[in-house]
Scaffold this motif. Sequence first.
Motif, PDB file in Angstrom:
ATOM      1  N   ASP A  64     -45.743 140.142  14.972  1.00 15.94           N
ATOM      2  CA  ASP A  64     -45.150 140.382  13.654  1.00 15.94           C
ATOM      3  C   ASP A  64     -44.383 139.160  13.160  1.00 15.94           C
ATOM      4  N   LEU A  65     -43.650 138.511  14.066  1.00 11.45           N
ATOM      5  CA  LEU A  65     -42.917 137.313  13.668  1.00 11.45           C
ATOM      6  C   LEU A  65     -43.874 136.161  13.359  1.00 11.45           C
ATOM      7  N   ALA A  66     -44.971 136.109  14.116  1.00 12.80           N
ATOM      8  CA  ALA A  66     -45.965 135.069  13.855  1.00 12.80           C
ATOM      9  C   ALA A  66     -46.525 135.209  12.446  1.00 12.80           C
ATOM     10  N   MET A  67     -46.732 136.467  12.036  1.00 12.09           N
ATOM     11  CA  MET A  67     -47.219 136.708  10.675  1.00 12.09           C
ATOM     12  C   MET A  67     -46.242 136.186   9.630  1.00 12.09           C
ATOM     13  N   LEU A  68     -44.950 136.268   9.970  1.00 12.68           N
ATOM     14  CA  LEU A  68     -43.939 135.771   9.022  1.00 12.68           C
ATOM     15  C   LEU A  68     -43.878 134.249   9.017  1.00 12.68           C
ATOM     16  N   GLY A  69     -44.377 133.629  10.094  1.00 12.71           N
ATOM     17  CA  GLY A  69     -44.396 132.168  10.105  1.00 12.71           C
ATOM     18  C   GLY A  69     -43.974 131.525  11.409  1.00 12.71           C
ATOM     19  N   GLN A  70     -43.228 132.229  12.229  1.00 13.27           N
ATOM     20  CA  GLN A  70     -42.766 131.631  13.477  1.00 13.27           C
ATOM     21  C   GLN A  70     -42.746 132.695  14.578  1.00 13.27           C
ATOM     22  N   PRO A  71     -43.644 132.567  15.564  1.00 17.94           N
ATOM     23  CA  PRO A  71     -43.672 133.585  16.617  1.00 17.94           C
ATOM     24  C   PRO A  71     -42.399 133.589  17.471  1.00 17.94           C
ATOM     25  N   LEU A  72     -42.207 134.711  18.135  1.00 13.83           N
ATOM     26  CA  LEU A  72     -41.063 134.890  19.029  1.00 13.83           C
ATOM     27  C   LEU A  72     -41.137 133.896  20.187  1.00 13.83           C
ATOM     28  N   ILE A  73     -39.999 133.278  20.494  1.00 12.58           N
ATOM     29  CA  ILE A  73     -39.904 132.427  21.677  1.00 12.58           C
ATOM     30  C   ILE A  73     -39.395 133.286  22.825  1.00 12.58           C
ATOM     31  N   ILE A  74     -40.168 133.380  23.896  1.00  9.05           N
ATOM     32  CA  ILE A  74     -39.758 134.214  25.023  1.00  9.05           C
ATOM     33  C   ILE A  74     -39.411 133.325  26.207  1.00  9.05           C
ATOM     34  N   ARG A  75     -38.226 133.501  26.733  1.00  8.50           N
ATOM     35  CA  ARG A  75     -37.778 132.749  27.897  1.00  8.50           C
ATOM     36  C   ARG A  75     -37.410 133.715  29.005  1.00  8.50           C
ATOM     37  N   LYS A  76     -37.377 133.205  30.217  1.00  7.35           N
ATOM     38  CA  LYS A  76     -36.982 134.024  31.364  1.00  7.35           C
ATOM     39  C   LYS A  76     -35.883 133.297  32.112  1.00  7.35           C
ATOM     40  N   GLY A  77     -34.796 133.991  32.369  1.00  8.71           N
ATOM     41  CA  GLY A  77     -33.692 133.383  33.106  1.00  8.71           C
ATOM     42  C   GLY A  77     -32.357 133.980  32.704  1.00  8.71           C
ATOM     43  N   ASP A  78     -31.296 133.248  33.016  1.00 10.11           N
ATOM     44  CA  ASP A  78     -29.950 133.687  32.659  1.00 10.11           C
ATOM     45  C   ASP A  78     -29.711 133.457  31.172  1.00 10.11           C
ATOM     46  N   ALA A  79     -29.128 134.423  30.505  1.00  7.49           N
ATOM     47  CA  ALA A  79     -28.973 134.346  29.046  1.00  7.49           C
ATOM     48  C   ALA A  79     -28.164 133.122  28.628  1.00  7.49           C
ATOM     49  N   VAL A  80     -27.028 132.887  29.291  1.00 10.58           N
ATOM     50  CA  VAL A  80     -26.195 131.749  28.895  1.00 10.58           C
ATOM     51  C   VAL A  80     -26.968 130.442  29.067  1.00 10.58           C
ATOM     52  N   GLU A  81     -27.645 130.292  30.189  1.00 10.17           N
ATOM     53  CA  GLU A  81     -28.380 129.039  30.432  1.00 10.17           C
ATOM     54  C   GLU A  81     -29.485 128.828  29.415  1.00 10.17           C
ATOM     55  N   GLU A  82     -30.230 129.883  29.117  1.00  9.52           N
ATOM     56  CA  GLU A  82     -31.347 129.748  28.174  1.00  9.52           C
ATOM     57  C   GLU A  82     -30.845 129.503  26.747  1.00  9.52           C
ATOM     58  N   LEU A  83     -29.799 130.228  26.366  1.00  6.90           N
ATOM     59  CA  LEU A  83     -29.248 130.025  25.016  1.00  6.90           C
ATOM     60  C   LEU A  83     -28.682 128.611  24.895  1.00  6.90           C
ATOM     61  N   ALA A  84     -28.007 128.149  25.950  1.00  2.00           N
ATOM     62  CA  ALA A  84     -27.419 126.804  25.924  1.00  2.00           C
ATOM     63  C   ALA A  84     -28.515 125.754  25.761  1.00  2.00           C
ATOM     64  N   ARG A  85     -29.613 125.938  26.488  1.00  2.00           N
ATOM     65  CA  ARG A  85     -30.723 124.992  26.408  1.00  2.00           C
ATOM     66  C   ARG A  85     -31.290 124.918  24.989  1.00  2.00           C
ATOM     67  N   LEU A  86     -31.532 126.106  24.417  1.00  2.36           N
ATOM     68  CA  LEU A  86     -32.129 126.146  23.079  1.00  2.36           C
ATOM     69  C   LEU A  86     -31.174 125.602  22.026  1.00  2.36           C
ATOM     70  N   CYS A  87     -29.901 125.961  22.150  1.00  2.00           N
ATOM     71  CA  CYS A  87     -28.928 125.494  21.155  1.00  2.00           C
ATOM     72  C   CYS A  87     -28.810 123.979  21.197  1.00  2.00           C
ATOM     73  N   LYS A  88     -28.885 123.421  22.408  1.00  4.56           N
ATOM     74  CA  LYS A  88     -28.799 121.968  22.538  1.00  4.56           C
ATOM     75  C   LYS A  88     -30.044 121.310  21.929  1.00  4.56           C
ATOM     76  N   ALA A  89     -31.200 121.826  22.298  1.00  8.46           N
ATOM     77  CA  ALA A  89     -32.457 121.217  21.847  1.00  8.46           C
ATOM     78  C   ALA A  89     -32.597 121.249  20.325  1.00  8.46           C
ATOM     79  N   TYR A  90     -32.081 122.315  19.686  1.00  7.92           N
ATOM     80  CA  TYR A  90     -32.255 122.448  18.233  1.00  7.92           C
ATOM     81  C   TYR A  90     -30.968 122.220  17.452  1.00  7.92           C
ATOM     82  N   ARG A  91     -29.945 121.722  18.132  1.00  7.35           N
ATOM     83  CA  ARG A  91     -28.633 121.482  17.485  1.00  7.35           C
ATOM     84  C   ARG A  91     -28.155 122.715  16.731  1.00  7.35           C
TER      85      ARG A  91
END
Length: 510
Positions: A64-91
């Motif tokens: 459904d998100l892909a239809m809107l233009g950007q599919p869901l990004i699915i990660r596996k791991g600790d929430a803080v670590e994954e969120l920190a990684r993504l926030c850093k990579a995309y500022r």
Amino acid sequence: MSNIAPVLIWFKRDLRIADHPALAAAGAHVLPVYIIEPDYWALTDTSARQWAFTCEALENLRADLAMLGQPLIIRKGDAVEELARLCKAYRISQMVSHEETGNGWTFARDERVAAWARAHGVEWVELPQSGVVRRLRSRDGWQGLRNRFMRAPLAQTPPAIAPLARETSTLERLPDARGLRLAPDPCPHRQSGGRQAAEQALSSFLATRGAKYRVAMSSPLSAERACSRLSPYIAFGVLSVRQVEQARLSARADHMGDHDWQQSLSSFAKRLAWRDHFMQKLEDEPAMEYNCLHPAHEGLRPREADATRLRAWEMGETGVPFVDACMRYLRATGWLNFRMRAMLMSFASYHLWLDWRNTGPILARLFTDYEPGIHWPQVQMQSGTTGINTIRIYNPVKQGFDQDSTGQFIRKWVPELASVPLQHLHTPWTWANGISTLRYPEPIVDLAKAAAAARNTLWGLRNESNFRQTARAISHKHGSRASGNDRSSSAVIRKARGRTPHPDQLRLDI
DNA sequence: AGTGCAGTTGACTTT
DNA sequence: TAAAGTCAACTGCAC
């Protein structure tokens, strides 16, 4: 394509794009994320059937998100670590998600996420997606707040979202149950998790299946079809409660003049409201997952469960046909109607005298629709440990006669008893001729004696000196303010006219 | 036809 | 969202 830093949308138990306040608030530049947290799936109240359902919902959301233009990004791991990684990579400096009334683990995880966000200059906005109110100061007026939320327009789905400026890694293939080290959990008749299944359940319930909801919900035979079956979709957010409530209102207009429908839809509205009412309890008192709401009940039952009893109950081998049929049905379907859930819990807590902290996780795992905010308050209520609800000890033989008078349900789910004449089906221990030929156990406890013992112990406790004082305080914090929730208006009038000068707090239905 | 009575029903209370 | 007990009113029926 854009260089604007996106807003991270953290999807949790809100796996949809319709009426999704966080998605609506985030704008067109978003990074939609779901994090598979192995530590969560290792908890005692989570299970493979819930994970399988989640996977189906996730695949749908991704599309459904892909239809809107950007599919869901699915990660596996600790929430803080994954969120920190993504926030850093995309500022990323802004994150949005929905308030979650989860279990103790997700509560603690959210606190860690909040602490991390504060420390790293990330603004994390959490929005409500149901009638549950965060940081509620008093139960007075709560119903009005909930009604206002339910009547508000649905959150708008953006017509399109911008694709991310550059690729990011996502799990293409979701891990299976073994990949998350989940125990084998066969559930052949589990409901499917996708959005289409959810929409199908909603429309068929409101168009046809729900006509006799009010009367048909009590028996496990009729409830399977006549109940909405929306619980797992709401629990994982494939549908929002508000979508369901507003669809209900429109169905009420469609069925104008049909008495059964009006009764059923009004009964359904109450259940939807109870949903939020119970979730609000755990929101206000997260310790309800661990401690008896009324502390006088601590130590009443053995904290370490009697392994034989616990196992017999869990496997549907207690020797009480209707109890075993209900448990086996639940194991095979991941769902059971409300009344029979209450009976299973009541039987475990009163007849078998098991502590809810031993039995609660077992039921949580078996429910595809496990919702912590409903589960723990309910489990305590059906165990008599809230102190503010009257003791309801179900008689499983009477329930069997009432809800399965033909024995059809028992014969189907306890096939060992298929040949027992109806006269003895609900109490095979009275079948002098045949009981020894069956591969079915004698009842694990003497029903009458066990119920009497539980009744005496609990009512004895209630008559002790300080019990009522504590109960009043609990009722003030958690009790429903609605008068006559489960009473007829005439009963309320009669009561008001009667000699009782003030309502008995101990009998307030919460 | 009225009376007595066992059995039923329903409202209400207790556990 | 309980079940069992109590009690009074009611019912059907025999006489």
